[in-house]
Design an enzyme around this catalytic site. Structure first.
Site, PDB file in Angstrom:
ATOM      1  N   TYR A   1      -9.570  37.717   1.334  1.00 23.00           N
ATOM      2  CA  TYR A   1      -9.999  37.431  -0.164  1.00 23.00           C
ATOM      3  C   TYR A   1      -9.765  38.913  -0.763  1.00 23.00           C
ATOM      4  O   TYR A   1      -8.871  39.487  -0.510  1.00 23.00           O
ATOM      5  CB  TYR A   1     -11.551  37.163  -0.135  1.00 23.00           C
ATOM      6  CG  TYR A   1     -11.965  36.666  -1.366  1.00 23.00           C
ATOM      7  CD1 TYR A   1     -11.325  35.317  -1.906  1.00 23.00           C
ATOM      8  CD2 TYR A   1     -13.148  37.068  -2.033  1.00 23.00           C
ATOM      9  CE1 TYR A   1     -11.852  34.981  -3.493  1.00 23.00           C
ATOM     10  CE2 TYR A   1     -13.671  36.762  -3.200  1.00 23.00           C
ATOM     11  CZ  TYR A   1     -12.857  35.632  -3.842  1.00 23.00           C
ATOM     12  OH  TYR A   1     -13.329  34.991  -5.077  1.00 23.00           O
TER      13      TYR A   1
ATOM     14  N   LYS B   1      -8.307   7.659   6.708  1.00 15.83           N
ATOM     15  CA  LYS B   1      -6.631   8.230   6.449  1.00 15.83           C
ATOM     16  C   LYS B   1      -6.615   9.639   6.671  1.00 15.83           C
ATOM     17  O   LYS B   1      -5.356   9.897   7.145  1.00 15.83           O
ATOM     18  CB  LYS B   1      -6.510   7.551   5.001  1.00 15.83           C
ATOM     19  CG  LYS B   1      -4.940   7.582   4.744  1.00 15.83           C
ATOM     20  CD  LYS B   1      -4.363   6.242   5.312  1.00 15.83           C
ATOM     21  CE  LYS B   1      -2.937   6.061   5.032  1.00 15.83           C
ATOM     22  NZ  LYS B   1      -2.763   4.518   5.105  1.00 15.83           N
TER      23      LYS B   1
ATOM     24  N   ASP C   1       0.071   1.391   1.108  1.00 15.28           N
ATOM     25  CA  ASP C   1      -0.054   0.153   1.174  1.00 15.28           C
ATOM     26  C   ASP C   1       1.299  -0.878   1.097  1.00 15.28           C
ATOM     27  O   ASP C   1       1.561  -1.747   1.600  1.00 15.28           O
ATOM     28  CB  ASP C   1      -1.128  -0.763   0.187  1.00 15.28           C
ATOM     29  CG  ASP C   1      -2.500  -0.007   0.377  1.00 15.28           C
ATOM     30  OD1 ASP C   1      -2.936   0.260   1.417  1.00 15.28           O
ATOM     31  OD2 ASP C   1      -2.927   0.398  -0.809  1.00 15.28           O
TER      32      ASP C   1
ATOM     33  N   ASN D   1      -5.578  -9.192   7.965  1.00 16.89           N
ATOM     34  CA  ASN D   1      -6.676  -8.512   8.878  1.00 16.89           C
ATOM     35  C   ASN D   1      -8.146  -9.033   7.950  1.00 16.89           C
ATOM     36  O   ASN D   1      -8.358  -8.774   7.037  1.00 16.89           O
ATOM     37  CB  ASN D   1      -6.700  -7.194   8.852  1.00 16.89           C
ATOM     38  CG  ASN D   1      -5.920  -6.742  10.322  1.00 16.89           C
ATOM     39  OD1 ASN D   1      -6.281  -7.156  11.228  1.00 16.89           O
ATOM     40  ND2 ASN D   1      -5.177  -5.837  10.257  1.00 16.89           N
TER      41      ASN D   1
END
Length: 391
Positions: free
Chosen positions: A36, A91, A159, A284
């Site tokens: 930092y 995911k 998808d 599904n």
């Protein structure tokens, strides 16, 4: 489905499935000053002078945003952003497990295309890639197209394209098992949503013999006046035989059935298919064709379920695709990269093909490296890979 907080599934999800941990041990003043302030200021200054350095000195180059609005979650439909979050966490866990990539779920409380696009563009500097997930059609097509135009990082609607890559790999191997080429096959696709459109496009690009797509109102053809712009494009590029009528009509003599909808298909319809047929019933949890029925007529059967052989599972594709794109700093994921991913995925098991083994399992350790290498090489060939900032 009841809510039982004591059940195994709820215990697994309790508290969520993700955490963020530092890669640096912060144990003393010196380590804190490096990680930092004041040390981090040197890195910030360098990136401000050359933003490409963010690839090497932040986690951005290995970080995926998993973005959804919760409108098309699994087979559950439009359940909203909060209810869709467990899927996006899952995911992200798959990215970590199978590709060693970091991923952050981003659930958006809007279904407006403009708002989704604007939001993703504004958060994009934090990420190396965008995985769109569970956004309903036809909005998903516009969201992806616009983001690909606006961003110089990979944008991938899983998808659509994850499904398409795995389907192509599996179908190419199914053709090998039945001693045919893709160009020999006539395919019928049930469903013209996100997956149906993407699978049709990738099969056409791979040289499929012919393909007809059916939605809930029947076969797509150019004379129908009820088609969206996306379906009009499909009608122009498919159905060379000029078929009319229902899915039942299209199935007569077909070599391949590809189910990407929830519509059940009767045994009478399946019975019409050509000898040595191939059935991919991917809905599904209930496949469009009952697997018992499918095996009565088909030489090869695949589903989306893990309790049957030949599971068509997107996890075979998306981790390696993003890993390969990230490895070479790809600015986009092209059609050629998807085709390369499908070839590599299918080739993993080419020496061991059987009717019950046309794709590897998700736990095959060869999958992600093979897909990543093919995707990265194709990105280089197409000129969408970035040169290293430094050696």
């Amino acid at each position: 489905m009841g809510f039982d907080p004591g059940s195994a599934v709820f215990r697994v999800h309790e508290g969520g499935k993700l955490s963020i941990r530092s890669t640096l041990p912060l144990t003393d003043r010196d380590s804190l000053s490096l990680a930092y302030t004041p040390g981090v200021a040197e890195v910030c200054t360098a990136i401000a002078e050359d933003e490409r350095l963010a690839r090497d000195y932040t986690w951005r180059s290995r970080l995926v945003a998993v973005v959804s609005d919760g409108t098309a979650v699994l087979g559950l439909g439009n359940i909203g952003p909060a209810a869709g979050l467990p899927v996006m966490e899952g995911k992200a866990a798959l990215f970590a497990e199978f590709a060693g990539l970091n991923a952050v779920p981003i659930m958006l409380d809007t279904t407006d295309v403009d708002e989704i696009v604007e939001t993703v563009v504004r958060i994009a500097p934090s990420f190396g890639g965008i995985n769109l997930e569970d956004i309903s059609a036809p909005r998903c097509f516009e969201v992806e197209d616009r983001l690909r135009e606006l961003l110089d990082i990979p944008v991938f609607h899983d998808d659509q394209h994850g499904t398409a890559v795995v389907v192509l790999a599996a179908l190419r191997n199914a053709a090998r098992v039945t001693r045919r080429e893709l160009g020999d096959l006539r395919v019928v696709v049930s469903g013209a949503g996100a997956a149906g459109v993407a699978c049709t496009k990738i099969l056409l690009a791979a040289g499929i013999g012919d393909i007809a797509v059916a939605d809930s109102k029947g076969i797509l053809h150019s004379d129908r006046d009820d088609l969206t712009s996306v379906k009009q494009q499909l009608a122009r590029t498919t159905n060379r035989e000029g078929l009319r009528g229902s899915l039942h009509d299209a199935m007569a003599g077909a070599d391949v059935f590809l189910g990407l909808s929830a519509g059940a298909v009767s045994e009478d319809t399946v019975r019409q298919m050509a000898p040595e047929s191939i059935i991919f019933a991917l809905a599904n949890p209930n496949p469009e064709v009952d697997p018992v029925v499918a095996h009565r007529y088909a030489a090869i059967v695949a589903t989306g379920r893990s309790d049957y052989p030949n599971q068509i599972n997107n996890v075979l594709a998306f981790p390696g695709i993003f890993a390969g794109a990230f490895d070479v700093g790809a600015r986009a994921i092209t059609e050629g990269m998807k085709l390369a991913a499908a070839r590599a995925l299918g080739d993993v098991v080419e020496d061991a093909l059987t009717p019950d083994y046309i794709v590897p399992t998700p736990f095959d350790p060869r999958v992600c490296p093979a897909v990543a290498a093919a995707v990265g090489e194709q990105a280089r060939l197409e000129g969408v890979a970035l040169e290293p900032v430094h050696v």
